[in-house]
Design an enzyme around this catalytic site. Structure first.
Site, PDB file in Angstrom:
ATOM      1  N   SER A  25      -3.712  17.662  11.268  1.00  0.00           N
ATOM      2  CA  SER A  25      -2.814  17.250  12.350  1.00  0.00           C
ATOM      3  C   SER A  25      -3.417  16.158  13.217  1.00  0.00           C
ATOM      4  O   SER A  25      -2.710  15.260  13.681  1.00  0.00           O
ATOM      5  CB  SER A  25      -2.438  18.466  13.211  1.00  0.00           C
ATOM      6  OG  SER A  25      -3.606  19.054  13.786  1.00  0.00           O
TER       7      SER A  25
ATOM      8  N   ASN B  11     -10.432  18.874  11.578  1.00  0.00           N
ATOM      9  CA  ASN B  11      -9.559  17.915  12.255  1.00  0.00           C
ATOM     10  C   ASN B  11     -10.346  16.698  12.721  1.00  0.00           C
ATOM     11  O   ASN B  11      -9.935  15.557  12.508  1.00  0.00           O
ATOM     12  CB  ASN B  11      -8.856  18.582  13.445  1.00  0.00           C
ATOM     13  CG  ASN B  11      -7.490  19.113  13.095  1.00  0.00           C
ATOM     14  OD1 ASN B  11      -6.557  18.360  12.910  1.00  0.00           O
ATOM     15  ND2 ASN B  11      -7.370  20.425  12.989  1.00  0.00           N
TER      16      ASN B  11
ATOM     17  N   GLY C 284       6.108  24.126  14.187  1.00  0.00           N
ATOM     18  CA  GLY C 284       7.235  24.843  14.770  1.00  0.00           C
ATOM     19  C   GLY C 284       8.433  24.883  13.858  1.00  0.00           C
ATOM     20  O   GLY C 284       9.117  25.907  13.742  1.00  0.00           O
TER      21      GLY C 284
ATOM     22  N   GLU D 267      -5.359  16.517  20.170  1.00  0.00           N
ATOM     23  CA  GLU D 267      -5.727  17.747  20.890  1.00  0.00           C
ATOM     24  C   GLU D 267      -7.243  17.901  20.985  1.00  0.00           C
ATOM     25  O   GLU D 267      -7.752  19.019  21.071  1.00  0.00           O
ATOM     26  CB  GLU D 267      -5.101  18.956  20.202  1.00  0.00           C
ATOM     27  CG  GLU D 267      -3.589  18.973  20.284  1.00  0.00           C
ATOM     28  CD  GLU D 267      -2.977  20.243  19.717  1.00  0.00           C
ATOM     29  OE1 GLU D 267      -2.294  20.962  20.469  1.00  0.00           O
ATOM     30  OE2 GLU D 267      -3.176  20.521  18.511  1.00  0.00           O
TER      31      GLU D 267
ATOM     32  N   LYS E  47     -10.839  29.874  14.142  1.00  0.00           N
ATOM     33  CA  LYS E  47      -9.963  28.768  13.760  1.00  0.00           C
ATOM     34  C   LYS E  47     -10.332  27.504  14.524  1.00  0.00           C
ATOM     35  O   LYS E  47     -10.307  26.400  13.967  1.00  0.00           O
ATOM     36  CB  LYS E  47      -8.498  29.111  14.017  1.00  0.00           C
ATOM     37  CG  LYS E  47      -7.578  27.985  13.519  1.00  0.00           C
ATOM     38  CD  LYS E  47      -6.148  28.093  13.957  1.00  0.00           C
ATOM     39  CE  LYS E  47      -5.365  26.881  13.481  1.00  0.00           C
ATOM     40  NZ  LYS E  47      -3.970  26.891  13.941  1.00  0.00           N
TER      41      LYS E  47
ATOM     42  N   LYS F 194       2.085  20.725  21.622  1.00  0.00           N
ATOM     43  CA  LYS F 194       0.703  20.315  21.795  1.00  0.00           C
ATOM     44  C   LYS F 194       0.203  20.890  23.114  1.00  0.00           C
ATOM     45  O   LYS F 194       0.965  21.038  24.077  1.00  0.00           O
ATOM     46  CB  LYS F 194       0.587  18.790  21.828  1.00  0.00           C
ATOM     47  CG  LYS F 194       1.021  18.106  20.536  1.00  0.00           C
ATOM     48  CD  LYS F 194       0.047  18.335  19.404  1.00  0.00           C
ATOM     49  CE  LYS F 194       0.392  17.479  18.198  1.00  0.00           C
ATOM     50  NZ  LYS F 194      -0.533  17.714  17.058  1.00  0.00           N
TER      51      LYS F 194
ATOM     52  N   ASN G 102      -3.029  25.388  18.655  1.00  0.00           N
ATOM     53  CA  ASN G 102      -4.431  25.134  18.355  1.00  0.00           C
ATOM     54  C   ASN G 102      -5.275  25.252  19.611  1.00  0.00           C
ATOM     55  O   ASN G 102      -4.783  25.146  20.727  1.00  0.00           O
ATOM     56  CB  ASN G 102      -4.599  23.718  17.778  1.00  0.00           C
ATOM     57  CG  ASN G 102      -4.215  23.646  16.317  1.00  0.00           C
ATOM     58  OD1 ASN G 102      -4.304  24.632  15.584  1.00  0.00           O
ATOM     59  ND2 ASN G 102      -3.793  22.474  15.873  1.00  0.00           N
TER      60      ASN G 102
END
Length: 313
Positions: A255, A192, A12, A267, A184, A77, A102
């Site tokens: 992340s 991740n 952000g 996440e 993605k 998130k 995401n």
């Protein structure tokens, strides 16, 4: 454009900085008091390929923001989506929301708060790192795709794309945005998850035959679930993204690895967990994603258990 960035963490803050550099009137909203204080005192330091700049951008907690805006750019998130939107609910009567978060299922979460015609959805492959309160970095191309959740092209989409491009973001209005989002997600399920579990970066995963094989297996499962769901995700695109990360994002901390190292919730439920749940409904086997999801959840559960019981010792 007047753009509010809701969730001014690494991504952000990087987007807010780039939009500010492109001439947009940006306000950052976040709940990290240390980050808010640092940006207010010394400005937002953002390290980009073109150099490091310190920018004077307004930042505050969401609940105190009162000014009208043209767009809310959502970067919280996924598990904070509902609470974050509730804090600015008075703005949701008229302001559109663009989610570049995401994972899978973001439209459904946002649709609990505003009508579909004001929801925009997208994805970004822009790398971003939170260095310290008031300091972020992003090295490499800033690529972003988005569209309206209802599929209708509006002038607003062109205005957003222009604002992004002015700030150095390679923005594209993509009618097939669901395919891009799943591609993605497949990439993130592999990169991740494996980075978080191995405490490694993409370069290390790519240098390992075991790492590459498992990463491709995880991503291929996710693409299969997308296609079974009616989304034309392209496995070759995902593999190309992964090879690019192996070679170009060698030392980038994913992340989820950043979250695990900091003891934060990840996440995983919107990535490997969502793939596993969707696959189960469709009767598809996803053993690699199931295992990644369980292992990451084990890290989170074990940390919580240890913290709780050590405090009683």
């Amino acid at each position: 454009m007047k753009i509010v960035v809701l969730g001014a963490g690494a991504m952000g803050s990087v987007f807010g900085a780039r939009l500010h550099l492109g001439g947009a009137e940006v306000t950052l909203l976040d709940v990290n008091e240390a980050h808010i204080a640092a940006v207010r005192e010394t400005g937002l330091s953002v390290a980009l390929d073109e150099g490091t700049q310190v920018l004077d951008i307004p930042i505050m907690r969401p609940e105190v923001f009162v000014d009208p805006s043209d767009l809310i750019l959502l970067f919280t998130k996924i598990f904070h989506t509902d609470a974050a939107l509730q804090t600015i609910r008075r703005h949701l009567n008229s302001t559109p929301v663009l989610s570049l978060q995401n994972g899978i299922g973001n439209v459904e979460r946002i649709a609990r708060h505003l009508p579909m015609e004001r929801i925009l959805i997208g994805m970004t492959m822009t790398p971003a790192e939170f260095i310290a309160p008031g300091k972020v970095a992003s090295y490499g191309p800033a690529t972003t795709q988005f569209h309206a959740a209802d599929g209708q092209h509006r002038q607003l989409l062109d205005d957003i794309a222009a604002a992004m491009r002015a700030g150095g973001i390679d923005a594209a209005i993509d009618p097939d945005i669901q395919a891009a989002i799943w591609e993605k997600a497949a990439f993130n399920c592999a990169m991740n998850g494996l980075c978080a579990l191995s405490n490694a970066t993409p370069g290390a995963i790519g240098a390992s035959e075991a790492g590459r094989t498992l990463a491709f297996e995880v991503a291929d499962e996710a693409v299969s679930v997308a296609r079974a769901s009616g989304v034309a995700a392209d496995p070759d695109k995902v593999r190309a993204l992964m090879r690019h990360a192996f070679a170009q994002h060698v030392f980038h901390e994913a992340s989820m690895l950043q979250d695990r190292k900091a003891g934060r919730r990840t996440e995983i439920d919107a990535l490997n967990g969502a793939v596993s749940e969707t696959a189960a409904r469709l009767g598809i086997a996803t053993p690699a994603n199931n295992t990644i999801a369980r292992l990451v959840r084990l890290f989170e559960d074990a940390k919580d258990w240890m913290t709780h019981h050590q405090s009683k010792a």
